[in-house]
Design a protein around this motif. Structure first.
Motif, PDB file in Angstrom:
ATOM      1  N   SER A 145      -8.028   5.692  -6.357  1.00 26.30           N
ATOM      2  CA  SER A 145      -6.726   6.167  -6.837  1.00 26.30           C
ATOM      3  C   SER A 145      -6.308   5.439  -8.114  1.00 26.30           C
ATOM      4  O   SER A 145      -5.860   6.060  -9.075  1.00 26.30           O
ATOM      5  CB  SER A 145      -5.660   5.978  -5.760  1.00 26.30           C
ATOM      6  OG  SER A 145      -5.981   6.754  -4.636  1.00 26.30           O
ATOM      7  N   VAL A 177       1.326   6.997  -6.717  1.00 31.02           N
ATOM      8  CA  VAL A 177       0.180   7.872  -6.994  1.00 31.02           C
ATOM      9  C   VAL A 177       0.531   9.316  -6.644  1.00 31.02           C
ATOM     10  O   VAL A 177       0.253  10.231  -7.428  1.00 31.02           O
ATOM     11  CB  VAL A 177      -1.081   7.404  -6.229  1.00 31.02           C
ATOM     12  CG1 VAL A 177      -2.190   8.441  -6.320  1.00 31.02           C
ATOM     13  CG2 VAL A 177      -1.558   6.066  -6.778  1.00 31.02           C
ATOM     14  N   ARG A 178       1.162   9.522  -5.509  1.00 29.31           N
ATOM     15  CA  ARG A 178       1.542  10.891  -5.114  1.00 29.31           C
ATOM     16  C   ARG A 178       2.563  11.482  -6.082  1.00 29.31           C
ATOM     17  O   ARG A 178       2.503  12.655  -6.439  1.00 29.31           O
ATOM     18  CB  ARG A 178       2.063  10.909  -3.688  1.00 29.31           C
ATOM     19  CG  ARG A 178       0.948  10.794  -2.672  1.00 29.31           C
ATOM     20  CD  ARG A 178       1.377  11.117  -1.249  1.00 29.31           C
ATOM     21  NE  ARG A 178       0.221  11.107  -0.384  1.00 29.31           N
ATOM     22  CZ  ARG A 178      -0.183  10.048   0.323  1.00 29.31           C
ATOM     23  NH1 ARG A 178       0.504   8.916   0.268  1.00 29.31           N
ATOM     24  NH2 ARG A 178      -1.266  10.124   1.079  1.00 29.31           N
ATOM     25  N   THR A 210      -9.762   0.616  -6.566  1.00 28.30           N
ATOM     26  CA  THR A 210      -9.629   1.751  -5.662  1.00 28.30           C
ATOM     27  C   THR A 210      -9.793   3.034  -6.470  1.00 28.30           C
ATOM     28  O   THR A 210      -9.512   3.065  -7.674  1.00 28.30           O
ATOM     29  CB  THR A 210      -8.258   1.768  -4.953  1.00 28.30           C
ATOM     30  OG1 THR A 210      -7.227   1.949  -5.931  1.00 28.30           O
ATOM     31  CG2 THR A 210      -8.025   0.492  -4.162  1.00 28.30           C
ATOM     32  N   GLU A 235      -5.871  11.553  -5.480  1.00 28.63           N
ATOM     33  CA  GLU A 235      -5.301  11.931  -4.184  1.00 28.63           C
ATOM     34  C   GLU A 235      -6.309  11.769  -3.057  1.00 28.63           C
ATOM     35  O   GLU A 235      -5.959  11.355  -1.962  1.00 28.63           O
ATOM     36  CB  GLU A 235      -4.823  13.385  -4.217  1.00 28.63           C
ATOM     37  CG  GLU A 235      -3.514  13.561  -4.941  1.00 28.63           C
ATOM     38  CD  GLU A 235      -3.074  15.002  -4.957  1.00 28.63           C
ATOM     39  OE1 GLU A 235      -1.889  15.224  -4.683  1.00 28.63           O
ATOM     40  OE2 GLU A 235      -3.896  15.890  -5.239  1.00 28.63           O
ATOM     41  N   GLU A 278      -1.591  11.578   4.533  1.00 30.92           N
ATOM     42  CA  GLU A 278      -0.184  11.284   4.792  1.00 30.92           C
ATOM     43  C   GLU A 278       0.188  11.726   6.196  1.00 30.92           C
ATOM     44  O   GLU A 278      -0.080  12.859   6.592  1.00 30.92           O
ATOM     45  CB  GLU A 278       0.694  12.006   3.767  1.00 30.92           C
ATOM     46  CG  GLU A 278       2.072  11.456   3.660  1.00 30.92           C
ATOM     47  CD  GLU A 278       2.806  12.006   2.443  1.00 30.92           C
ATOM     48  OE1 GLU A 278       3.802  11.390   2.061  1.00 30.92           O
ATOM     49  OE2 GLU A 278       2.392  13.028   1.892  1.00 30.92           O
ATOM     50  N   LEU A 323      -6.486   8.405  -1.378  1.00 37.56           N
ATOM     51  CA  LEU A 323      -5.365   7.961  -0.554  1.00 37.56           C
ATOM     52  C   LEU A 323      -5.600   8.358   0.896  1.00 37.56           C
ATOM     53  O   LEU A 323      -6.254   9.363   1.172  1.00 37.56           O
ATOM     54  CB  LEU A 323      -4.064   8.617  -1.035  1.00 37.56           C
ATOM     55  CG  LEU A 323      -3.582   8.248  -2.422  1.00 37.56           C
ATOM     56  CD1 LEU A 323      -2.346   9.083  -2.775  1.00 37.56           C
ATOM     57  CD2 LEU A 323      -3.278   6.773  -2.530  1.00 37.56           C
ATOM     58  N   ALA A 332       0.830  -1.195   0.000  1.00 36.28           N
ATOM     59  CA  ALA A 332       0.000   0.000   0.000  1.00 36.28           C
ATOM     60  C   ALA A 332       0.867   1.247   0.000  1.00 36.28           C
ATOM     61  O   ALA A 332       0.586   2.208  -0.721  1.00 36.28           O
ATOM     62  CB  ALA A 332      -0.931  -0.013   1.209  1.00 36.28           C
ATOM     63  N   ALA A 333       1.922   1.252   0.773  1.00 40.96           N
ATOM     64  CA  ALA A 333       2.812   2.418   0.845  1.00 40.96           C
ATOM     65  C   ALA A 333       3.484   2.675  -0.500  1.00 40.96           C
ATOM     66  O   ALA A 333       3.610   3.822  -0.930  1.00 40.96           O
ATOM     67  CB  ALA A 333       3.850   2.223   1.943  1.00 40.96           C
ATOM     68  N   GLN A 338       0.867   4.092  -2.905  1.00 40.42           N
ATOM     69  CA  GLN A 338       0.565   5.476  -2.539  1.00 40.42           C
ATOM     70  C   GLN A 338       1.685   6.415  -2.972  1.00 40.42           C
ATOM     71  O   GLN A 338       1.429   7.530  -3.440  1.00 40.42           O
ATOM     72  CB  GLN A 338       0.333   5.582  -1.031  1.00 40.42           C
ATOM     73  CG  GLN A 338      -0.928   4.893  -0.584  1.00 40.42           C
ATOM     74  CD  GLN A 338      -1.000   4.727   0.922  1.00 40.42           C
ATOM     75  OE1 GLN A 338      -0.306   5.408   1.656  1.00 40.42           O
ATOM     76  NE2 GLN A 338      -1.838   3.814   1.371  1.00 40.42           N
ATOM     77  N   LYS A 339       2.921   5.958  -2.846  1.00 40.69           N
ATOM     78  CA  LYS A 339       4.061   6.786  -3.251  1.00 40.69           C
ATOM     79  C   LYS A 339       4.011   7.061  -4.752  1.00 40.69           C
ATOM     80  O   LYS A 339       4.246   8.189  -5.192  1.00 40.69           O
ATOM     81  CB  LYS A 339       5.368   6.088  -2.875  1.00 40.69           C
ATOM     82  CG  LYS A 339       6.601   6.876  -3.225  1.00 40.69           C
ATOM     83  CD  LYS A 339       7.854   6.142  -2.830  1.00 40.69           C
ATOM     84  CE  LYS A 339       9.075   6.931  -3.283  1.00 40.69           C
ATOM     85  NZ  LYS A 339      10.301   6.178  -3.093  1.00 40.69           N
TER      86      LYS A 339
END
Length: 147
Positions: A91, A39-40, A89, A131, A137, A134, A32-33, A36-37
């Motif tokens: 994202s 996507v960001r 999801t 975003e 953060e 997610l 997941a991390a 997310q990285k």
């Protein structure tokens, strides 16, 4: 006899316990991390590029701002586009939609063409929704504000 009639079918034991244990697995958190990285990375850099283009930046400036997103898009396609853990999801759906729209536009119009306002707004909408999908953060507090 039904499986739920067995004594091992209690919360936290047997098959249910294994499933719960797997859901809490640190491997899943790492996955997941990493997602997310990516996507960001994509959202921040594509947004910066689109905003620079909207503000009349030169083609070189726009490309420099967009360049870091290229690696994110490549990783998204290579690793995440077909990954069942993230498919569905918000994202994933929104990044994929933004990528498809950008790809179709540049394929039809050429890579040096500026995005029209409606297309830019559509892409920005996809990025905002990606975003929003997610988790917030978490900022780790610095020790005495020094590190």
């Amino acid at each position: 006899m039904h499986p739920t009639d067995l004594p091992c079918w209690e919360s936290g034991s047997g098959i249910e316990g294994l499933i719960l244990q797997q859901k809490r697995s640190p491997v899943r958190d790492v996955t997941a991390a990493k997602f997310q990285k990516v996507v960001r990375q994509i959202t921040v850099n594509v947004r910066a590029s689109l905003e620079a283009e909207a503000n009349g930046a030169t083609e070189g400036e726009v490309r420099r701002k967009a360049d870091p997103a290229k690696g994110g898009f490549q990783e998204f396609i290579r690793v995440w586009v077909d990954d069942g853990r993230v498919i569905g999801t918000a994202s994933h759906t929104e990044i994929k939609a933004a990528l498809q729209e950008l790809g179709a536009f540049y394929k039809a119009q050429g890579s040096r063409t500026r995005l029209p306002l409606d297309m830019r707004n559509n892409i920005l909408g996809h990025l905002t929704r990606a975003e929003a999908g997610l988790p917030v953060e978490q900022v780790k507090p610095k020790l005495l504000g020094l590190f």
